[in-house]
Design an enzyme around this catalytic site. Sequence first.
Site, PDB file in Angstrom:
ATOM      1  CG  ASP A  92      -1.796   1.249   1.267  1.00  0.00           C
ATOM      2  OD1 ASP A  92      -2.605   1.431   0.340  1.00  0.00           O
ATOM      3  OD2 ASP A  92      -1.657   2.042   2.225  1.00  0.00           O
TER       4      ASP A  92
ATOM      5  CD  GLU B 120      -4.933   1.037  -4.033  1.00  0.00           C
ATOM      6  OE1 GLU B 120      -6.136   1.358  -4.006  1.00  0.00           O
ATOM      7  OE2 GLU B 120      -4.146   1.267  -3.097  1.00  0.00           O
TER       8      GLU B 120
ATOM      9  CB  CYS C 195     -13.491  -5.083   7.979  1.00  0.00           C
ATOM     10  SG  CYS C 195     -12.986  -6.103   9.386  1.00  0.00           S
TER      11      CYS C 195
ATOM     12  CB  CYS D 180     -16.103  -9.365   9.071  1.00  0.00           C
ATOM     13  SG  CYS D 180     -16.346  -7.573   9.149  1.00  0.00           S
TER      14      CYS D 180
ATOM     15  CB  CYS E 131     -14.675  -3.775  11.868  1.00  0.00           C
ATOM     16  SG  CYS E 131     -15.981  -4.452  10.814  1.00  0.00           S
TER      17      CYS E 131
ATOM     18  CB  CYS F 262     -16.100  -8.345  13.085  1.00  0.00           C
ATOM     19  SG  CYS F 262     -14.672  -7.463  12.383  1.00  0.00           S
TER      20      CYS F 262
ATOM     21  CG  ASP G 129      -1.315   3.680   5.873  1.00  0.00           C
ATOM     22  OD1 ASP G 129      -2.261   4.058   5.151  1.00  0.00           O
ATOM     23  OD2 ASP G 129      -0.566   4.479   6.467  1.00  0.00           O
TER      24      ASP G 129
END
Length: 253
Positions: A59, A143, A196, A199, A216, A219, A226
């Site tokens: 990332d 990415e 997330c 989940c 989250c 969950c 990052d």
Amino acid sequence: KLPKLGRVRIRGGKNLVPEGRILNATVRIDPDGRYYVSLCATNVPAPVLEHSEEPVGIDLGIKDLAILSDGTQFDALKPLNASLKRLAFLERALSRKPKDSARYEKNRVKVARMHARIAAQRKDYLHNISNEITRRFGVIFLEDLNVSGMIKNHCLARHIADSSWGELRRQLEYKSLWRGRVLLTVDRFYASSQTCGNCGFKNPAVKDLSVREWICPKCGHHHDRDLNAAQNILCEGLRLLVELDEKFRDKSA
């Protein structure tokens, strides 16, 4: 030995290409007045590295230049930001000099050398990062950022340009080919930071760049923005790799 110039003294070792054959040389002069020679050679052996199939997701960011899915972080060097005051001082001094004068040329060279120094610092740091990544990992997921579009954001343009994400990607691409690594890009519209990793819940509140850590709502898992994005890029990249493998097998059958 160069045509029309004869033998030219250079800075460096005598055996620049000890195991290859030099085909041609290109001489160029930079704005700071320094000359460089680029050599094109053949029969140069590629570096032999240990075989690795370990995957990694990367990332890219501004606060930290690159965050790997295994938790490794590479700080943003920001050479332009560190030299901004000195560069502004030199450019102000240049603006006060009459053009085509000796003092103007002297100050122009100072400004050009400062820019060359900043570019050299940035490039050296990126080479260190790309070398470490391509040596350690066999499968690299990155990415597919729209850097030219992101740089239109006037609040972040200078920081994005100073980070030089495009140059880091370019280095990773050609070094992966040299060293027999695999590099794949994940779609730019994949919400790696908002999803997330535990989940799969997509949290739109994380779209704000000021949110560096979040929990989250579904969950209750705590995330570093990052690191979570890098791990999501890894998972998405592995999924794409499986899809490509299945398509290849179907065509072969």
